[in-house]
Design a protein around this motif. Structure first.
Motif, PDB file in Angstrom:
ATOM      1  N   TYR A  75      34.909  13.487  26.427  1.00  0.00           N
ATOM      2  CA  TYR A  75      35.032  13.411  27.875  1.00  0.00           C
ATOM      3  C   TYR A  75      36.312  12.683  28.267  1.00  0.00           C
ATOM      4  N   GLU A  76      36.795  12.966  29.488  1.00  0.00           N
ATOM      5  CA  GLU A  76      37.919  12.253  30.080  1.00  0.00           C
ATOM      6  C   GLU A  76      37.547  11.894  31.514  1.00  0.00           C
ATOM      7  N   LEU A  77      38.084  10.772  31.970  1.00  0.00           N
ATOM      8  CA  LEU A  77      37.920  10.362  33.364  1.00  0.00           C
ATOM      9  C   LEU A  77      39.286  10.460  34.017  1.00  0.00           C
ATOM     10  N   LEU A  78      39.399  11.317  35.028  1.00  0.00           N
ATOM     11  CA  LEU A  78      40.668  11.616  35.689  1.00  0.00           C
ATOM     12  C   LEU A  78      40.640  11.117  37.124  1.00  0.00           C
ATOM     13  N   ARG A  79      41.624  10.284  37.501  1.00  0.00           N
ATOM     14  CA  ARG A  79      41.764   9.845  38.898  1.00  0.00           C
ATOM     15  C   ARG A  79      42.817  10.715  39.571  1.00  0.00           C
ATOM     16  N   LEU A  80      42.407  11.459  40.601  1.00  0.00           N
ATOM     17  CA  LEU A  80      43.317  12.385  41.252  1.00  0.00           C
ATOM     18  C   LEU A  80      44.419  11.630  42.000  1.00  0.00           C
ATOM     19  N   LYS A  81      45.599  12.205  41.977  1.00  0.00           N
ATOM     20  CA  LYS A  81      46.718  11.627  42.712  1.00  0.00           C
ATOM     21  C   LYS A  81      46.528  11.889  44.205  1.00  0.00           C
ATOM     22  N   PRO A  82      47.076  11.027  45.065  1.00  0.00           N
ATOM     23  CA  PRO A  82      46.934  11.224  46.516  1.00  0.00           C
ATOM     24  C   PRO A  82      47.400  12.618  46.935  1.00  0.00           C
ATOM     25  N   GLY A  83      46.602  13.266  47.761  1.00  0.00           N
ATOM     26  CA  GLY A  83      46.947  14.588  48.263  1.00  0.00           C
ATOM     27  C   GLY A  83      46.427  15.739  47.426  1.00  0.00           C
ATOM     28  N   VAL A  84      45.946  15.460  46.218  1.00  0.00           N
ATOM     29  CA  VAL A  84      45.394  16.509  45.362  1.00  0.00           C
ATOM     30  C   VAL A  84      43.915  16.682  45.685  1.00  0.00           C
ATOM     31  N   THR A  85      43.503  17.881  46.034  1.00  0.00           N
ATOM     32  CA  THR A  85      42.117  18.135  46.379  1.00  0.00           C
ATOM     33  C   THR A  85      41.281  18.411  45.138  1.00  0.00           C
ATOM     34  N   ARG A  86      39.985  18.293  45.281  1.00  0.00           N
ATOM     35  CA  ARG A  86      39.080  18.606  44.184  1.00  0.00           C
ATOM     36  C   ARG A  86      39.240  20.058  43.741  1.00  0.00           C
ATOM     37  N   GLU A  87      39.375  20.934  44.733  1.00  0.00           N
ATOM     38  CA  GLU A  87      39.486  22.358  44.422  1.00  0.00           C
ATOM     39  C   GLU A  87      40.756  22.659  43.627  1.00  0.00           C
ATOM     40  N   ALA A  88      41.869  22.024  44.045  1.00  0.00           N
ATOM     41  CA  ALA A  88      43.127  22.246  43.339  1.00  0.00           C
ATOM     42  C   ALA A  88      43.062  21.700  41.916  1.00  0.00           C
ATOM     43  N   ALA A  89      42.457  20.524  41.772  1.00  0.00           N
ATOM     44  CA  ALA A  89      42.338  19.930  40.442  1.00  0.00           C
ATOM     45  C   ALA A  89      41.454  20.782  39.542  1.00  0.00           C
ATOM     46  N   ALA A  90      40.324  21.244  40.088  1.00  0.00           N
ATOM     47  CA  ALA A  90      39.404  22.061  39.299  1.00  0.00           C
ATOM     48  C   ALA A  90      40.083  23.344  38.829  1.00  0.00           C
ATOM     49  N   ALA A  91      40.904  23.931  39.694  1.00  0.00           N
ATOM     50  CA  ALA A  91      41.593  25.172  39.327  1.00  0.00           C
ATOM     51  C   ALA A  91      42.611  24.931  38.210  1.00  0.00           C
ATOM     52  N   ARG A  92      43.357  23.839  38.293  1.00  0.00           N
ATOM     53  CA  ARG A  92      44.334  23.536  37.247  1.00  0.00           C
ATOM     54  C   ARG A  92      43.641  23.277  35.917  1.00  0.00           C
ATOM     55  N   LEU A  93      42.531  22.563  35.965  1.00  0.00           N
ATOM     56  CA  LEU A  93      41.800  22.253  34.747  1.00  0.00           C
ATOM     57  C   LEU A  93      41.154  23.497  34.149  1.00  0.00           C
ATOM     58  N   ALA A  94      40.660  24.388  35.006  1.00  0.00           N
ATOM     59  CA  ALA A  94      40.013  25.616  34.522  1.00  0.00           C
ATOM     60  C   ALA A  94      41.026  26.536  33.842  1.00  0.00           C
ATOM     61  N   ASN A  95      42.257  26.561  34.351  1.00  0.00           N
ATOM     62  CA  ASN A  95      43.354  27.312  33.721  1.00  0.00           C
ATOM     63  C   ASN A  95      42.996  28.782  33.496  1.00  0.00           C
ATOM     64  N   GLY A  96      42.258  29.335  34.432  1.00  0.00           N
ATOM     65  CA  GLY A  96      41.906  30.743  34.319  1.00  0.00           C
ATOM     66  C   GLY A  96      41.038  31.066  33.120  1.00  0.00           C
ATOM     67  N   GLY A  97      40.325  30.064  32.621  1.00  0.00           N
ATOM     68  CA  GLY A  97      39.455  30.272  31.466  1.00  0.00           C
ATOM     69  C   GLY A  97      40.164  30.160  30.137  1.00  0.00           C
ATOM     70  N   LYS A  98      41.467  29.885  30.169  1.00  0.00           N
ATOM     71  CA  LYS A  98      42.229  29.752  28.932  1.00  0.00           C
ATOM     72  C   LYS A  98      42.321  28.285  28.509  1.00  0.00           C
ATOM     73  N   GLU A  99      42.469  28.078  27.216  1.00  0.00           N
ATOM     74  CA  GLU A  99      42.592  26.718  26.697  1.00  0.00           C
ATOM     75  C   GLU A  99      43.900  26.095  27.143  1.00  0.00           C
ATOM     76  N   LEU A 100      43.828  24.874  27.623  1.00  0.00           N
ATOM     77  CA  LEU A 100      45.028  24.153  28.036  1.00  0.00           C
ATOM     78  C   LEU A 100      45.876  23.782  26.826  1.00  0.00           C
TER      79      LEU A 100
END
Length: 287
Positions: A75-100
């Motif tokens: 597990y990792e604990l990520l603190r979002l930077k100011p202005g970054v939304t949950r939705e935007a963060a989730a999309a970047r992390l999901a990476n279209g289903g591909k491994e980061l």
């Protein structure tokens, strides 16, 4: 996110002692405010579950549990930077289903959020750490598999005023070393800080002897695979990947002897060489 390097992160298999708390106070002194506890759980095939509610800024005991067996869940604990939304963060992390890739993870740490803690949890061995949670939005990430699953929560309200128990030792991670503490007290607490400019981790390998520890260090530095006879027991993960500025207090196990700390992260920032090969590996004594 489970890249080849990330898969080498060891499961936190050793039983740790409880984090030291503040000592007794006199009748005239005000009792210190004890850290609150934040708890979440991770499990295969679903997003992390947040157990705690109403999390306030301040020093906090973070407890991550899992019923997974074997190697457990990372597990990792990520603190979002100011202005970054949950939705935007989730999309970047999901990476279209591909491994980061490691470089994508580096970039996420630059423009999405800071990795403030990370580790391994499995049945009977919860991940426990103490850290100072600033106000903001956080994500609990299960990074065990190629698909990163995330659940977000807010830290808000008046600060708790809690103070962190004094650590028994401090180890600073930077490019590319661990220091200054070379001796750790068994059953105590170590404060790990990322004092560098890159992402770092600390994986602990108990060595069979001091001589074996030297051979482990030499082997890791050249990128080799150590012989199993050099190890004195299963490895543990004091802290997984964390961003610059992160500070995490973790308990030290009861086992005494030589322990080799190693950082296997590799990305463009380190010329795609594992940090161990740049010299980020050393022996510490647990006494």
């Amino acid at each position: 996110m489970a890249s080849t390097t990330m898969r080498r992160r060891a499961a936190a298999a050793t039983a740790f002692a409880s984090v030291l708390t503040a000592g007794a106070v006199t009748a005239d002194a005000q009792a210190p405010v004890q850290p609150a506890t934040f708890q979440a759980s991770v499990a295969k095939g679903r997003a992390p579950a947040i157990v705690s509610t109403g999390v306030r800024p301040g020093v906090t005991r973070v407890v991550i549990t899992s019923q997974a067996t074997g190697d457990g869940r990372e597990y990792e604990l990520l603190r979002l930077k100011p202005g970054v939304t949950r939705e935007a963060a989730a999309a970047r992390l999901a990476n279209g289903g591909k491994e980061l890739t490691p470089n994508q993870i580096d970039q996420i740490a630059k423009d999405v959020g800071d990795f403030v803690d990370g580790g391994n949890a499995r049945r009977g061995a919860a991940r426990k750490a103490v850290l100072d949670l600033a106000a903001g939005t956080y994500g609990v990430l299960d990074v065990t598999d190629a698909r990163v699953r995330s659940t977000f929560f807010d830290v808000a309200g008046n600060p708790t005023g809690a103070a962190a128990p004094a650590p028994s030792a401090t180890i600073a991670m930077d490019e590319y070393s661990y220091g200054p503490s070379g001796t750790l007290p068994a059953g105590g607490t170590v404060r790990l800080t990322n004092a560098g400019e890159q992402l770092h981790m600390a994986i602990a390998f108990p060595a069979r002897s001091a001589a074996a520890a030297k051979r482990l260090v030499a082997t890791f530095k050249r990128g080799g695979r150590p012989a199993e006879r050099l190890f004195g027991g299963p490895p543990s993960e004091p802290v997984a990947l964390v961003s610059p500025g992160a500070q995490v207090d973790v308990p030290i196990g009861p086992r005494k002897g030589s322990v080799v700390l190693a950082c296997f992260w590799a990305s463009k920032a380190s010329q795609d060489r594992e940090h161990t090969r740049r010299g980020m590996v050393r022996t510490v004594k647990v006494r």
